[in-house]
Design a protein around this motif. Structure first.
Motif, short mmCIF file in Angstrom:
data_model
loop_
_atom_site.label_atom_id
_atom_site.label_comp_id
_atom_site.label_asym_id
_atom_site.label_seq_id
_atom_site.Cartn_x
_atom_site.Cartn_y
_atom_site.Cartn_z
N LEU A 5 17.11 15.86 50.47
CA LEU A 5 18.01 15.81 51.63
C LEU A 5 17.56 16.79 52.71
CD1 LEU A 5 21.46 15.56 49.82
CD2 LEU A 5 20.33 13.76 51.13
N ILE A 6 17.01 17.93 52.29
CA ILE A 6 16.54 18.91 53.27
C ILE A 6 15.41 18.33 54.10
CG2 ILE A 6 15.30 21.12 53.51
CD1 ILE A 6 16.94 22.15 51.14
N LYS A 7 14.55 17.52 53.47
CA LYS A 7 13.42 16.93 54.19
C LYS A 7 13.85 15.94 55.27
CE LYS A 7 10.18 17.42 50.35
NZ LYS A 7 9.36 16.70 49.36
N GLN A 40 25.16 15.59 50.42
CA GLN A 40 24.81 15.43 51.83
C GLN A 40 25.65 16.36 52.72
OE1 GLN A 40 25.51 11.23 52.18
NE2 GLN A 40 23.37 10.69 51.78
N ALA A 41 26.94 16.45 52.40
CA ALA A 41 27.81 17.34 53.17
C ALA A 41 27.39 18.79 52.99
CB ALA A 41 29.26 17.14 52.73
N ALA A 47 23.00 23.88 56.59
CA ALA A 47 22.10 23.89 57.76
C ALA A 47 22.79 24.53 58.96
CB ALA A 47 21.68 22.46 58.09
N GLY A 48 24.11 24.46 59.00
CA GLY A 48 24.84 24.96 60.16
C GLY A 48 25.51 26.30 59.97
N ARG A 116 34.92 21.41 56.73
CA ARG A 116 35.58 20.23 57.31
C ARG A 116 35.21 20.06 58.79
NH1 ARG A 116 39.81 17.84 55.16
NH2 ARG A 116 41.10 17.90 57.06
N ASP A 117 34.96 21.17 59.48
CA ASP A 117 34.59 21.07 60.89
C ASP A 117 33.16 20.55 61.04
OD1 ASP A 117 35.27 21.86 63.79
OD2 ASP A 117 33.34 22.84 63.47
N LEU A 118 32.20 21.12 60.31
CA LEU A 118 30.80 20.72 60.47
C LEU A 118 30.53 19.32 59.96
CD1 LEU A 118 28.91 24.04 59.60
CD2 LEU A 118 29.38 23.06 61.85
N THR A 119 31.32 18.88 58.98
CA THR A 119 31.13 17.52 58.46
C THR A 119 32.00 16.51 59.22
OG1 THR A 119 32.84 17.85 56.78
CG2 THR A 119 30.55 18.37 56.15
#
Length: 965
Positions: A5-7, A40-41, A47-48, A116-119
């Motif tokens: 998933l990182i890729k 994935q979430a 990442a954020g 919940r905000d970033l997703t």
């Protein structure tokens, strides 16, 4: 799976995401392939947000706890934070433990909120609402624990006892300001708080006795430490107390009286701005609501307050200087087109109009912006663009702060940081995100400039402006002043100088404060340029300056004119045409606001629109607040009379339509006044019974006579009213305080008159004349329909039947309306001996002329439009005589109550020749038109008979013909 998933992430972000996965992988329980969505979430969040990675690495069970409980995927119900934290604090027995539990609770919930905000499991408003609710819970629960702990040490604070009022326990009130108060907290907001307590006193029941001030100061300090101190577990919320009275130099806690005195006497403009969002977030909610009610007049002025623009401009300029000094151009909050500019747009209108429109007295910006098209007239597209821009900017702010839980709104300058923000915002590249960001900021900048930025002055001659200020600031004598006005084109220099000098030397101007004086000097040159452009410039100047003198003590009205050149132009135009207009505004300067929107100024609404508008305004007022209801009714009436007058003066409306609108306005107001009075009395006494077991519906009507009944109201007309009910007078109301129906309906009539007649700061609604009721002033205030009918049948004079020709039901029961109309028709259509009727009508008319008309010695030079021979009343008597004489044969004559349509009916059935009917119609309209002009020019009394001689002679001829005189 996580590495795969990182890729898939943008290349610049992959190392950062991999580092965060590695940081917390030792603390994460393995995720199964079936948990693909969660994986994935997780990658998106890591990442954020470095902060989430740090928390997951420190607390191995945190992600599974949040996932297994379902908290990551569902919104919390109301009070969930309060209840959860209350349970956690149940076993806490020390302040150290309190601090630890609060911080651990905050960390868990912040991970959930950021996730919940970033997703995008929730939207921006969901995030800010969660953050605000979390802060509320931490403040209130910490305060509850600390209050109980302090009471055990020092006793419970109590008010000072007084005669008839024993000492009452006191609690702290915590006001949340800014984003917390408005439920708009961001991911790394500090919280702005103000502490207050109801009143002075001492503690009781403790080991020591403290003054309430000392007790609450110590409690406040402990609360700040519980929230703000950094421990091994971090902090809860950074706490800022600088918004309290006197700022950092003031006491930490104030009593309610001290708060009220401070804001009343020393409150500054920026504190009004801040207080818009104040909300009770902890402690005694009931006492807090009382405090906010006490402070409301400081925030929301009853008049339209355009001075808010100046203060907000000053605040914005200070922010701009700070932005330039610190190089904060990339700041999405403070930079150009940023969050703060959107807030200023909304809050400017809240400060300006919130006192008159309770809908604007809300805290949350996204509740205010959608109201602006309706409440202040900004374009709907502008409001929608501001909402969209604000949402985008706040999401960007959250993305920035999610990275490290740092209080910053600065866009990153490094490539990795930029890529992370772009990814969190749903963009593949930074450049794409930046294009959208600039588009949104440009929108905000444009709309901010339209609303807040300095207005572009109308084309204005600088030398001319300097001339007017020279005149104002110089010590000219009378001759020099008159000469000055002559050179500048005033049509009567002597009158102009007198008006100008009267203002300049008035006591009101001499004692003006500096700010007000500056505002006056800013307005005068522009105002004078508008005045010299009209034909009757000196007369107009006199009228306009009367208004200026009336508003000098509230110089925000001067700002209104300076901010709205169009409104100033309309003011001069309308005052030039009507002295009544300027005097009306001088008495009620709040009506100046109506000049701003020219679309509504020259477009009076229909009766249906009037009904809807008034109903909506009254729905926003507590039913028990009679004073505010009365003020709203008075402003509504005054504003709409002004709109009708503006349309009348400029020729937009013909005479008949002016009377229609003024009559509709009275009808709409009477309908609402009856409803208010009925509601207040029935709440107290219960609904009266029409018959045993049958409630009234309300079986009460307001009957309009005279100009109201004839749909012919003018400016300043009083209302001739009669009240009628149709219930068994011997029955009693069934409420807690039962009274006889006869008493109920009398009180109902009294309440209606009270609401209409009472003089408030907004004046009175209408003067009410009740002398046309059965038996006049000696009769009952309210008659039953049966008593009314019997009086009309057996006791009424001919002139009372004449008055009944113009009677119609204005408001009340529909079924009683029909029965009243039947009674009216029966009375009016009775066959009458024509010679006797003629004698009675002529006798009454001569008596009126003798007492109310022009004296015989002045008759050649003066003509009383209404009462002299050949005037308005002659036409009315011809119409009424015909209705009484012939309606038994021609019921069409009493179908309507207005003179024009009765004349139409007289012509149709042949009781008057067509030429004579047309002559009377035209004469009647011309007389009324002249009467309207007199009112608008503030002229009363007789006119010169020459200009109306033809009309007058024609009416006399027809009078003699119709009544055989």
């Amino acid at each position: 799976m996580l590495s795969q998933l990182i890729k898939k992430l943008p290349p610049l972000i992959q190392p950062c995401a991999a580092l965060n996965v590695e940081k917390c992988s030792g603390s994460l329980e393995p995720l199964s392939d079936s948990e693909t969505g969660l994986q994935q979430a997780l990658i998106r969040v890591l990442a954020g947000s470095d902060y989430v990675a740090d928390q997951l690495s420190r607390h191995p069970r945190l992600l599974n706890d949040l996932s297994d409980s379902g908290d990551l995927f569902s919104a919390y119900p109301a009070n969930a934070y309060q209840q959860r934290l209350e349970r956690r604090l149940a076993g806490v027995d020390s302040e150290e433990q309190l601090h630890s539990v609060l911080r651990q609770f905050r960390q868990r919930e912040m991970v959930r909120i950021i996730w919940r905000d970033l997703t995008r499991t929730t939207d921006m408003r969901g995030t800010t609402a969660d953050l605000s609710a979390l802060a509320d819970a931490c403040i209130d629960q910490a305060l509850t624990w600390l209050y109980n702990d302090c009471c055990s040490k020092w006793g419970t604070p109590h008010s000072t006892p007084s005669e008839g009022s024993p000492a009452q326990p006191q609690k702290l009130v915590v006001l949340g300001m800014g984003k917390l108060g408005a439920y708009e907290l961001n991911l790394s907001s500090d919280i702005d708080l103000i502490f207050a307590y109801p009143e002075k006193g001492m503690t009781e029941g403790g080991r020591r006795v403290l003054a309430n001030q000392d007790f609450f100061s110590r409690l406040g300090q402990k609360l700040i430490q519980a929230l703000d101190s950094i421990t091994a577990d971090g902090f809860v919320f950074r706490t800022d107390m600088r918004l309290r009275p006197y700022g950092a130099s003031g006491p930490l806690v104030c009593s309610f009286p001290a708060m009220e005195e401070y804001y009343q006497n020393q409150g500054r403009d920026w504190e009004r701005y801040a207080m818009i969002k104040a909300r009770v977030v902890g402690g005694d909610q009931c006492a807090g609501a009382e405090l906010l009610q006490m402070l409301r007049p400081f925030v929301y002025r009853k008049y339209i307050d355009f001075s808010a623009f100046d203060s907000l401009r000053s605040m914005k300029e200070m922010i701009n200087k700070e932005v330039r000094r610190k190089g904060l151009h990339g700041n999405v909050k403070l930079g150009a087109g940023g969050i703060r500019e959107v807030e200023f747009v909304a809050q400017a209108f809240q400060l300006i109009r919130g006192g008159r429109d309770p809908r604007l007295q809300q805290r949350e910006l996204l509740n205010i912006l959608p109201l602006l098209p309706e409440t202040v007239g900004i374009p709907e597209t502008a409001a929608n663009e501001l909402i969209e821009a604000y949402t985008f900017l706040r999401n960007t702010e959250h993305a920035i702060q999610a990275v490290a839980d740092r209080q910053t709104q600065e866009l990153p300058i490094d490539q990795v940081g930029q890529a992370r923000i772009a990814y969190s915002m749903g963009f593949d590249r930074w450049d794409s995100f930046l294009v959208e960001l600039e588009r949104q900021r440009d929108r905000v900048t444009r709309h901010f400039a339209d609303v807040i930025a300095p207005t572009e002055a109308a084309p204005h001659n600088a030398a001319q402006a300097s001339d007017w200020l020279q005149l104002w600031n110089s010590e000219f004598d009378e001759e020099e002043g008159e000469s000055f006005f002559a050179r500048h084109g005033l049509d009567d220099p002597q009158q102009a100088w007198k008006a100008f000098n009267n203002l300049k030397t008035s006591r009101s101007v001499q004692v003006m404060q500096a700010v007000g004086y500056q505002r006056l000097q800013a307005v005068l040159p522009k105002l004078m340029d508008e005045v010299v452009a009209v034909d009757n410039s000196a007369e107009t100047l006199e009228w306009v300056l009367l208004l200026i003198q009336a508003v000098i003590r509230r110089s925000s009205y001067l700002v209104l004119l300076a901010e709205n050149p169009g409104a100033m132009r309309q003011l001069v135009r309308l005052c030039s045409a009507s002295a009544w207009f300027s005097e009306t505004l001088a008495r009620q300067p709040v009506l100046l606001d109506e000049l701003i929107d020219q679309r509504s100024l020259y477009s009076p609404p229909s009766k249906e629109a009037l009904q809807s508008d008034l109903r909506q305004q009254l729905l926003r007022i507590p039913q028990e607040d009679e004073e505010q209801l009365m003020d709203t009714l008075r402003y509504f009436k005054s504003a709409h009379v002004l709109i009708v007058a503006a349309s009348d003066i400029t020729g937009v409306l013909p005479l008949m339509k002016v009377s229609d609108y003024l009559t509709w306005l009275a009808e709409v107001i009477l309908e609402e006044v009856l409803e208010i009075a009925w509601r207040q009395l029935t709440e107290k006494h219960g609904v009266p019974l029409k018959a045993s077991g049958v409630p009234c519906d309300p079986d009460f009507i307001i009957v309009g006579y005279g100009k109201l009944g004839g749909i012919e109201l003018s400016y300043g007309s009083d209302l001739d009213l009669v009240f009628v009910h149709d219930a068994d007078a011997s029955l009693f109301t069934p409420g807690h305080k039962p009274i006889a129906n006869s008493v109920f309906f009398t009180r109902l009539g009294q309440k209606i008159i009270h609401i209409l007649n009472t003089f408030t700061t907004g004046g009175h609604l209408y003067e009410v004349d009740m002398r046309l009721r059965p038996s006049g002033n000696s009769g009952l205030l309210v008659s039953s329909l049966k008593a009314f009918s019997e009086y009309q049948q057996k006791e009424a004079w001919t002139w009372e039947h004449q008055a009944l020709v113009r009677a119609r039901v204005i408001a009340g029961s529909e079924s009683l309306r029909e029965r009243f109309e039947q009674v009216r028709a029966e009375i009016l259509s009775q066959p009458r001996e024509q010679g006797e009727l003629t004698g009675e009508v002529v006798k009454m008319r001569e008596k009126m002329r003798e007492h109310l008309g022009t004296a015989e010695k002045d008759a050649q030079a003066l003509f009383n439009l209404k009462q002299d021979r050949g005037g308005i009343v002659d036409i009315e008597f011809i119409v009424q005589y015909s209705a009484l004489a012939y309606s038994h044969r021609y019921p069409q004559l009493i179908e309507y109550t207005d003179n024009i349509r009765i004349l139409d009916a007289m012509e149709q059935v042949g009781v008057i020749p067509a030429d004579d009917a047309e002559t009377l119609r035209e004469a009647y309209k011309k007389y009324r038109s002249v009467g309207h002009r007199q009112v608008l020019q503030n002229r009363s009394g007789p006119v010169s008979p020459d200009e109306l001689e033809d009309c007058r002679e024609a009416v006399i001829r027809i009078w003699n013909s119709q009544l055989n005189c």
